[in-house]
Design a protein around this motif. Structure first.
Motif, PDB file in Angstrom:
ATOM      1  N   ARG A 120      37.495  42.979  36.078  1.00 60.27           N
ATOM      2  CA  ARG A 120      38.660  43.061  36.965  1.00 60.27           C
ATOM      3  C   ARG A 120      38.218  43.469  38.363  1.00 60.27           C
ATOM      4  O   ARG A 120      37.285  44.246  38.527  1.00 60.27           O
ATOM      5  CB  ARG A 120      39.661  44.066  36.412  1.00 60.27           C
ATOM      6  CG  ARG A 120      40.123  43.617  35.022  1.00 60.27           C
ATOM      7  CD  ARG A 120      41.418  44.122  34.563  1.00 60.27           C
ATOM      8  NE  ARG A 120      42.485  43.754  35.466  1.00 60.27           N
ATOM      9  CZ  ARG A 120      43.547  44.513  35.652  1.00 60.27           C
ATOM     10  NH1 ARG A 120      43.663  45.653  35.048  1.00 60.27           N
ATOM     11  NH2 ARG A 120      44.489  44.117  36.455  1.00 60.27           N
ATOM     12  N   THR A 169      40.810  38.016  36.151  1.00 61.59           N
ATOM     13  CA  THR A 169      42.044  38.660  35.708  1.00 61.59           C
ATOM     14  C   THR A 169      42.969  37.707  34.963  1.00 61.59           C
ATOM     15  O   THR A 169      44.047  38.104  34.562  1.00 61.59           O
ATOM     16  CB  THR A 169      42.806  39.254  36.908  1.00 61.59           C
ATOM     17  OG1 THR A 169      43.103  38.198  37.816  1.00 61.59           O
ATOM     18  CG2 THR A 169      42.003  40.326  37.592  1.00 61.59           C
ATOM     19  N   ASP A 204      44.082  38.946  31.405  1.00 65.57           N
ATOM     20  CA  ASP A 204      44.921  40.143  31.483  1.00 65.57           C
ATOM     21  C   ASP A 204      46.311  39.811  31.990  1.00 65.57           C
ATOM     22  O   ASP A 204      47.295  40.284  31.463  1.00 65.57           O
ATOM     23  CB  ASP A 204      44.281  41.183  32.400  1.00 65.57           C
ATOM     24  CG  ASP A 204      42.970  41.707  31.843  1.00 65.57           C
ATOM     25  OD1 ASP A 204      42.776  41.629  30.615  1.00 65.57           O
ATOM     26  OD2 ASP A 204      42.153  42.190  32.639  1.00 65.57           O
TER      27      ASP A 204
END
Length: 139
Positions: free
Chosen positions: A72, A124, A127
């Motif tokens: 991230r 990302t 996620d």
């Protein structure tokens, strides 16, 4: 609903992002040697790159200990970038090499782009999708 994994996090582990980071630090060393008309021998690339590789590895150890997601951008990616640059510069100074202001600025910009762009573009995805899937499932 089918979940698509991020290319940067394929397999769900840490290996691929670490390998990508290592390769990009080596590319940084190669570009640096080429821009100063230095040879591209393996020994030359290792001599130029090892302080930043060690800085990167230290950053990865610390990110893992902090239990941050290293793929991230924040906080993991920013931390990896800062520790890689600062660790590399400190190691260069410790062995008697230079770390002039212009080099610090260029290294910070290039390594910032190399270490943060893959995270911003690819890191990302899983996620974000997982979060949006969870919100949709609750409704």
């Amino acid at each position: 609903m089918r979940r698509t994994r991020s290319v940067y996090r394929a397999g769900g582990g840490y290996a691929l992002p670490l390998i990508v980071d290592l390769l990009l630090v080596v590319v940084f060393a190669v570009i640096g040697r080429m821009s100063h008309a230095e040879g591209l021998s393996l020994a030359g690339i290792v001599t130029t790159g090892w302080p930043f590789v060690l800085g990167l590895l230290l950053a990865w150890v610390l990110v893992t200990l902090f239990r941050w997601k290293p793929w991230r951008p924040f906080p993991g990616g920013v931390f990896v970038w800062v520790v890689t640059v600062s660790g590399g510069m400190l190691l260069r100074l410790m062995i008697g090499d230079t770390a002039e202001v212009a080099f610090i600025i260029v290294a910070s910009i290039v390594l910032g782009a190399f270490l943060l762009l893959p995270r911003l573009l690819l890191g990302t995805g899983r996620d974000a999708r997982s979060t949006s899937d969870a919100r949709t499932a609750v409704r």
